[in-house]
Design a protein around this motif. Structure first.
Motif, mmCIF file in Angstrom:
data_model
loop_
_atom_site.group_PDB
_atom_site.id
_atom_site.type_symbol
_atom_site.label_atom_id
_atom_site.label_comp_id
_atom_site.label_asym_id
_atom_site.label_seq_id
_atom_site.Cartn_x
_atom_site.Cartn_y
_atom_site.Cartn_z
ATOM 1 N N PHE A 156 0.828 -1.204 0.000
ATOM 2 C CA PHE A 156 0.000 0.000 0.000
ATOM 3 C C PHE A 156 0.864 1.257 0.000
ATOM 4 O O PHE A 156 0.607 2.210 -0.724
ATOM 5 C CB PHE A 156 -0.919 0.022 1.226
ATOM 6 C CG PHE A 156 -1.906 -1.108 1.281
ATOM 7 C CD1 PHE A 156 -2.379 -1.573 2.496
ATOM 8 C CD2 PHE A 156 -2.374 -1.719 0.130
ATOM 9 C CE1 PHE A 156 -3.296 -2.597 2.561
ATOM 10 C CE2 PHE A 156 -3.280 -2.766 0.183
ATOM 11 C CZ PHE A 156 -3.746 -3.193 1.404
ATOM 12 N N ARG A 157 1.895 1.226 0.854
ATOM 13 C CA ARG A 157 2.734 2.410 0.987
ATOM 14 C C ARG A 157 4.095 2.006 1.534
ATOM 15 O O ARG A 157 4.195 1.157 2.412
ATOM 16 C CB ARG A 157 2.097 3.431 1.927
ATOM 17 C CG ARG A 157 2.891 4.720 2.093
ATOM 18 C CD ARG A 157 2.195 5.704 3.001
ATOM 19 N NE ARG A 157 2.983 6.924 3.175
ATOM 20 C CZ ARG A 157 2.627 7.931 3.953
ATOM 21 N NH1 ARG A 157 1.492 7.878 4.637
ATOM 22 N NH2 ARG A 157 3.395 8.991 4.050
ATOM 23 N N ILE A 158 5.148 2.639 1.004
ATOM 24 C CA ILE A 158 6.497 2.447 1.533
ATOM 25 C C ILE A 158 6.882 3.687 2.313
ATOM 26 O O ILE A 158 6.973 4.779 1.745
ATOM 27 C CB ILE A 158 7.507 2.181 0.399
ATOM 28 C CG1 ILE A 158 7.166 0.858 -0.309
ATOM 29 C CG2 ILE A 158 8.919 2.124 0.961
ATOM 30 C CD1 ILE A 158 8.063 0.542 -1.488
ATOM 31 N N TYR A 159 7.117 3.528 3.603
ATOM 32 C CA TYR A 159 7.458 4.665 4.447
ATOM 33 C C TYR A 159 8.944 4.991 4.359
ATOM 34 O O TYR A 159 9.329 6.158 4.332
ATOM 35 C CB TYR A 159 7.078 4.384 5.903
ATOM 36 C CG TYR A 159 5.589 4.351 6.121
ATOM 37 C CD1 TYR A 159 4.878 3.164 6.061
ATOM 38 C CD2 TYR A 159 4.876 5.521 6.366
ATOM 39 C CE1 TYR A 159 3.509 3.132 6.242
ATOM 40 C CE2 TYR A 159 3.508 5.501 6.544
ATOM 41 C CZ TYR A 159 2.831 4.308 6.474
ATOM 42 O OH TYR A 159 1.474 4.290 6.646
ATOM 43 N N SER A 160 9.752 3.980 4.343
ATOM 44 C CA SER A 160 11.193 4.193 4.231
ATOM 45 C C SER A 160 11.841 2.899 3.758
ATOM 46 O O SER A 160 11.297 1.817 3.944
ATOM 47 C CB SER A 160 11.809 4.617 5.562
ATOM 48 O OG SER A 160 11.717 3.573 6.511
ATOM 49 N N MET A 161 12.994 3.061 3.148
ATOM 50 C CA MET A 161 13.819 1.904 2.793
ATOM 51 C C MET A 161 15.261 2.262 3.073
ATOM 52 O O MET A 161 15.638 3.440 3.075
ATOM 53 C CB MET A 161 13.639 1.510 1.330
ATOM 54 C CG MET A 161 12.245 0.960 1.031
ATOM 55 S SD MET A 161 12.079 0.293 -0.636
ATOM 56 C CE MET A 161 12.949 -1.266 -0.475
#
Length: 119
Positions: free
Chosen positions: A29-34
Protein backbone atom coordinates in the motif's frame (compact mmCIF):
# COMPACT_ATOMS: atom_id res chain seq x y z
CA UNK A 1 3.25 -11.01 1.59
CA UNK A 2 6.00 -8.47 0.90
CA UNK A 3 9.40 -9.54 -0.35
CA UNK A 4 12.62 -7.57 -0.67
CA UNK A 5 15.09 -8.94 -3.20
CA UNK A 6 18.62 -7.56 -3.37
CA UNK A 7 21.10 -7.76 -6.22
CA UNK A 8 24.37 -6.24 -7.29
CA UNK A 9 26.87 -7.51 -4.75
CA UNK A 10 30.21 -9.00 -5.67
CA UNK A 11 33.96 -8.67 -5.54
CA UNK A 12 35.56 -5.31 -6.27
CA UNK A 13 39.02 -3.83 -5.85
CA UNK A 14 39.67 -1.02 -3.39
CA UNK A 15 38.70 2.29 -4.94
CA UNK A 16 36.13 0.63 -7.16
CA UNK A 17 32.35 0.96 -7.33
CA UNK A 18 29.29 -1.22 -7.00
CA UNK A 19 25.59 -0.54 -7.23
CA UNK A 20 23.17 -2.50 -5.10
CA UNK A 21 19.48 -2.78 -5.90
CA UNK A 22 16.55 -3.82 -3.73
CA UNK A 23 13.13 -4.41 -5.22
CA UNK A 24 10.04 -4.64 -3.03
CA UNK A 25 7.15 -6.73 -4.28
CA UNK A 26 3.79 -7.92 -3.01
CA UNK A 27 0.55 -6.26 -1.95
CA UNK A 28 2.13 -2.94 -1.02
CA UNK A 29 0.00 0.00 0.00
CA UNK A 30 2.73 2.41 0.99
CA UNK A 31 6.50 2.45 1.53
CA UNK A 32 7.46 4.66 4.45
CA UNK A 33 11.19 4.19 4.23
CA UNK A 34 13.82 1.90 2.79
CA UNK A 35 17.43 1.53 3.65
CA UNK A 36 20.58 -0.53 3.67
CA UNK A 37 22.32 -2.18 6.60
CA UNK A 38 25.50 -4.22 6.64
CA UNK A 39 27.07 -6.82 8.84
CA UNK A 40 30.74 -7.70 8.77
CA UNK A 41 32.06 -10.93 10.32
CA UNK A 42 32.14 -10.66 14.10
CA UNK A 43 30.37 -7.30 14.11
CA UNK A 44 26.85 -6.10 14.73
CA UNK A 45 24.54 -5.13 11.90
CA UNK A 46 24.78 -1.39 11.29
CA UNK A 47 22.85 1.20 9.33
CA UNK A 48 24.55 2.28 6.12
CA UNK A 49 21.95 4.58 4.57
CA UNK A 50 18.22 5.21 4.69
CA UNK A 51 15.70 7.12 2.61
CA UNK A 52 12.23 8.15 3.72
CA UNK A 53 9.15 8.66 1.58
CA UNK A 54 9.65 12.44 1.75
CA UNK A 55 13.26 12.06 0.55
CA UNK A 56 15.07 12.52 3.84
CA UNK A 57 18.36 10.64 3.83
CA UNK A 58 20.61 9.42 6.59
CA UNK A 59 24.11 8.02 6.16
CA UNK A 60 26.59 6.38 8.45
CA UNK A 61 29.59 8.66 9.00
CA UNK A 62 31.87 6.02 7.53
CA UNK A 63 30.17 6.17 4.11
CA UNK A 64 29.27 9.87 3.80
CA UNK A 65 30.55 11.30 0.55
CA UNK A 66 31.15 7.84 -0.93
CA UNK A 67 27.74 6.14 -0.94
CA UNK A 68 24.47 7.45 -2.35
CA UNK A 69 21.00 6.06 -1.71
CA UNK A 70 18.23 6.64 -4.23
CA UNK A 71 14.94 5.12 -5.29
CA UNK A 72 12.63 4.51 -8.21
CA UNK A 73 9.10 4.83 -6.83
CA UNK A 74 7.50 3.35 -9.94
CA UNK A 75 9.52 0.17 -9.44
CA UNK A 76 9.42 0.12 -5.61
CA UNK A 77 13.19 -0.17 -5.82
CA UNK A 78 15.94 1.41 -3.76
CA UNK A 79 19.57 1.63 -4.87
CA UNK A 80 22.86 2.07 -3.09
CA UNK A 81 25.65 3.48 -5.25
CA UNK A 82 28.94 2.69 -3.56
CA UNK A 83 32.03 4.53 -4.79
CA UNK A 84 35.61 4.69 -3.53
CA UNK A 85 35.12 1.36 -1.81
CA UNK A 86 37.44 0.41 1.01
CA UNK A 87 38.37 -2.99 2.43
CA UNK A 88 36.40 -2.13 5.57
CA UNK A 89 33.22 -1.92 3.48
CA UNK A 90 33.35 -5.69 3.10
CA UNK A 91 30.16 -7.12 4.59
CA UNK A 92 26.81 -8.67 3.84
CA UNK A 93 24.48 -5.85 2.85
CA UNK A 94 20.82 -6.13 3.77
CA UNK A 95 17.91 -4.17 2.39
CA UNK A 96 15.33 -2.97 4.90
CA UNK A 97 11.90 -1.49 4.38
CA UNK A 98 9.12 -0.10 6.53
CA UNK A 99 6.11 -1.02 4.42
CA UNK A 100 2.35 -0.97 4.77
CA UNK A 101 0.65 -3.90 3.09
CA UNK A 102 -2.28 -6.24 3.55
CA UNK A 103 -0.34 -7.53 6.58
CA UNK A 104 -0.24 -4.08 8.16
CA UNK A 105 2.73 -1.78 8.70
CA UNK A 106 5.84 -3.89 9.24
CA UNK A 107 9.60 -3.99 8.87
CA UNK A 108 10.87 -6.27 6.13
CA UNK A 109 14.38 -7.51 5.38
CA UNK A 110 16.02 -8.86 2.27
CA UNK A 111 18.14 -11.99 2.20
CA UNK A 112 21.42 -10.11 1.99
CA UNK A 113 24.07 -9.71 -0.68
CA UNK A 114 27.80 -10.11 -0.16
CA UNK A 115 30.13 -7.22 -0.95
CA UNK A 116 33.83 -8.01 -0.84
CA UNK A 117 36.44 -5.30 -1.34
CA UNK A 118 39.81 -6.88 -1.96
CA UNK A 119 42.76 -6.72 -4.30
Amino acid sequence: QVQLVESGGGLVQPGGSLRLSCAASGSIFRIYSMGWYRQAPGKQRELVASLTANSNTNYADSVKGRFTISRDNAKNTVYLQMDSLKREDTAVYYCNGQIDSVSGRRIYWGQGTQVTVSS
